[in-house]
Design a protein around this motif. Structure first.
Motif, PDB file in Angstrom:
ATOM      1  N   MET A 172      23.071  -6.581  12.322  1.00 30.33           N
ATOM      2  CA  MET A 172      24.271  -6.482  11.500  1.00 30.33           C
ATOM      3  C   MET A 172      24.931  -5.119  11.656  1.00 30.33           C
ATOM      4  O   MET A 172      26.167  -5.015  11.747  1.00 30.33           O
ATOM      5  CB  MET A 172      23.922  -6.753  10.031  1.00 30.33           C
ATOM      6  N   PHE A 175      26.642  -5.198  15.053  1.00 28.19           N
ATOM      7  CA  PHE A 175      27.880  -5.970  15.017  1.00 28.19           C
ATOM      8  C   PHE A 175      28.987  -5.195  14.298  1.00 28.19           C
ATOM      9  O   PHE A 175      30.165  -5.366  14.609  1.00 28.19           O
ATOM     10  CB  PHE A 175      27.648  -7.324  14.343  1.00 28.19           C
ATOM     11  N   GLY A 176      28.615  -4.366  13.348  1.00 25.82           N
ATOM     12  CA  GLY A 176      29.601  -3.545  12.665  1.00 25.82           C
ATOM     13  C   GLY A 176      30.268  -2.522  13.556  1.00 25.82           C
ATOM     14  O   GLY A 176      31.347  -2.006  13.234  1.00 25.82           O
ATOM     15  N   VAL A 183      32.631  -9.711  18.277  1.00 30.84           N
ATOM     16  CA  VAL A 183      31.738 -10.430  17.368  1.00 30.84           C
ATOM     17  C   VAL A 183      31.990 -11.927  17.459  1.00 30.84           C
ATOM     18  O   VAL A 183      31.054 -12.733  17.507  1.00 30.84           O
ATOM     19  CB  VAL A 183      31.932  -9.947  15.917  1.00 30.84           C
ATOM     20  N   ARG A 413      24.732 -12.643  13.544  1.00 33.15           N
ATOM     21  CA  ARG A 413      25.979 -12.894  14.263  1.00 33.15           C
ATOM     22  C   ARG A 413      26.846 -13.909  13.526  1.00 33.15           C
ATOM     23  O   ARG A 413      28.065 -13.753  13.411  1.00 33.15           O
ATOM     24  CB  ARG A 413      25.665 -13.396  15.669  1.00 33.15           C
ATOM     25  N   ALA A 416      28.339 -12.175  10.569  1.00 35.22           N
ATOM     26  CA  ALA A 416      29.333 -11.171  10.964  1.00 35.22           C
ATOM     27  C   ALA A 416      30.667 -11.818  11.315  1.00 35.22           C
ATOM     28  O   ALA A 416      31.718 -11.173  11.229  1.00 35.22           O
ATOM     29  CB  ALA A 416      28.815 -10.359  12.150  1.00 35.22           C
ATOM     30  N   ASP A 420      31.800  -9.123   6.122  1.00 32.64           N
ATOM     31  CA  ASP A 420      32.095  -7.735   6.490  1.00 32.64           C
ATOM     32  C   ASP A 420      30.822  -7.090   7.028  1.00 32.64           C
ATOM     33  O   ASP A 420      29.988  -6.594   6.268  1.00 32.64           O
ATOM     34  CB  ASP A 420      32.616  -6.977   5.272  1.00 32.64           C
ATOM     35  N   SER A 421      30.665  -7.114   8.347  1.00 29.92           N
ATOM     36  CA  SER A 421      29.453  -6.564   8.954  1.00 29.92           C
ATOM     37  C   SER A 421      29.323  -5.069   8.724  1.00 29.92           C
ATOM     38  O   SER A 421      28.206  -4.544   8.640  1.00 29.92           O
ATOM     39  CB  SER A 421      29.429  -6.866  10.450  1.00 29.92           C
TER      40      SER A 421
END
Length: 471
Positions: A172, A175-176, A183, A413, A416, A420-421
């Motif tokens: 996570m 991915f942010g 993403v 994933r 995300a 909101d990752s």
């Protein structure tokens, strides 16, 4: 419980990080540790009985027979009791499109439209916007319970769970750092899975994965034709296997005329066709309905109405099997709010498309009135399209930890894509505080799950619940 709305598109990255960290004040990461069922919570058997009211009565003994096999099979069928339990636990207030039933057996491989094997979540019956923590806890608890069933030591179980949750947290946060498009496009095909976990997969496990992939590719429409049909008087028909598979001719001998059911299912397919994209309708129109059957599926789904539809194109070597599965309210709706869609089949389809990178080309939904004059929602998809799942019982602690990590990456994933990752990544942080807290939760929840399983087996022995074993 109040969930915050999705972030504003103009919110800065710094503000999103601050919001994620601020959520720790209301729900410290340590608050996820441990579990005790709150006094006054509905009894799990009462919750399961509530679901029974809308299901096919004759199939309920099969449901309870499958759930009674072990604490793990009980857990698989007890999504509603766990949703009830989770509604009393801490949440950060950050919202995603939740799977609603993210246990480890609801992940697997299937074919993408480009005919590549991909790994993803593959069951969305309970999907609904809700707290991301609920999915993480159900996945982690399933690994704890499966590890106990496999006879792992407490230390080994802790390693499996902590490794899984750590992978979710790290994924996570990663991915942010990506762009929104990165993403959205991220996925795990089989080649990527092998590369990602190559150092963790030993020779034996690699060979088993190769064998499993070959087996999954055999689970196609031709494979379904060989398994589920026979030829009688030159005509292909679905083979009966009562009460698991009941073709129309078998139903005609019970309580519903075959012609009436055939006409109703024909209407279902016509209405379903309208939910497909135009190019998919052209493809569907190349096939004609040959036979239909009612089929019992899964553990938690047993008793819902599920149809398999055999269609043929150019000849009997050109089959298409569709599955029409009844959809009801998500088990999360009572606790996370109602669905935005008045058709539960559409809720499933939309949720699946939001969470999966690639989805079945024949995915659609329909609303119909049944032979009993009751309105019902269904979603449709291919019955088999290179589908395969893991053999968890054969896994040692290292294997199950690796598999859990893959499931966790996949879940992160999916979250995300709709949540909101950045904020969630900031909330879980870079330390293992969240991982250790969830491990404490899963230990306690697995204990509770064993008690609930024992209560079910006792109810079966006393005759309070009817169960049929071996199906």
């Amino acid at each position: 419980m109040v969930l915050t709305s999705r972030r504003s598109p103009v919110e800065s990255r710094e503000d999103r990080i601050a919001r994620g960290k601020a959520a720790r004040a209301a729900a410290p990461r340590s608050s996820h540790a441990g579990f005790t069922r709150e006094r006054g919570r509905p009894d799990p058997l009462e919750l399961l009985a509530r679901q029974d009211a809308t299901r096919v009565k004759e199939l309920l003994p099969i449901r309870y027979g499958r759930m009674a096999v072990s604490p793990f099979t009980y857990f698989r069928g007890a999504a509603l009791p766990m949703a009830s339990d989770l509604s009393g636990t801490a949440v950060s207030g950050l919202r995603v499109q939740a799977c609603g039933d993210a246990h480890l057996m609801n992940f697997g491989v299937f074919a993408s439209p480009e005919r590549k094997l991909v790994f993803d979540i593959n069951d969305f019956d309970e999907t609904l916007p809700g707290p991301w923590e609920w999915d993480v806890k159900r996945l982690a608890a399933s690994l704890e319970i499966a590890s106990r069933d496999n006879g792992f030591s407490a230390r080994q179980i802790r390693g499996v769970v902590v490794g899984t949750v750590a992978q979710y947290r790290e994924a996570m946060r990663e991915f942010g750092e990506r762009t929104a498009l990165d993403v959205w496009y991220a996925h795990a095909d089989v080649d990527q899975v092998k590369a990602l976990y190559a150092d963790r997969l030993r020779g034996r496990r690699r060979r088993m994965i190769e064998k499993g992939m070959a087996s999954a590719q055999a689970h196609d429409n031709l494979g379904a034709l060989r398994r589920f049909t026979s030829v009688a008087e030159g005509t292909v028909r679905i083979k009966p296997d009562p009460p698991i598979v009941l073709p129309l001719d078998e139903l005609a001998r019970t309580k519903t005329g075959a012609d009436e059911v055939r006409e109703q299912l024909g209407s279902i397919l016509q209405a379903y066709r309208a939910t497909l994209e135009p190019e998919r309708r052209v493809l569907l129109d190349r096939y004609r309905i040959v036979d239909m059957a009612h089929k019992v599926v899964g553990v938690g789904s047993v008793g819902t109405r599920c149809w398999m539809v055999l269609m043929l194109g150019n000849d009997d070597r050109d089959p298409l099997f569709l599955q029409a599965k009844e959809a009801g309210p998500s088990v999360l709706e009572e606790f996370a709010g109602p669905s935005d869609y008045d058709n539960a089949g559409r809720r499933v389809v939309v949720g699946q498309r939001l969470m999966q990178t690639v989805s079945d080309i024949f995915l659609g939904w329909v609303h119909v009135t049944g032979a009993d004059d009751r309105p019902r929602d269904f979603y449709l998809r291919q019955l088999r399209d290179w589908k395969g799942s893991a053999n968890v019982e054969s896994m040692d602690p290292r294997d199950l930890r690796t598999y859990g990590m893959l499931c966790a990456w996949t879940l992160a994933r999916a979250h995300a894509r709709t949540g909101d990752s950045v904020a969630i990544g900031a909330y879980v942080g870079s330390s293992d505080s969240f991982d250790q807290a969830i491990a404490e939760f899963t230990r306690d929840y697995a204990d509770q799950n064993e008690k609930d399983h024992a209560a079910l087996t006792k109810a079966i022995k006393t005759g309070a619940v009817k169960a049929e074993s071996g199906r």
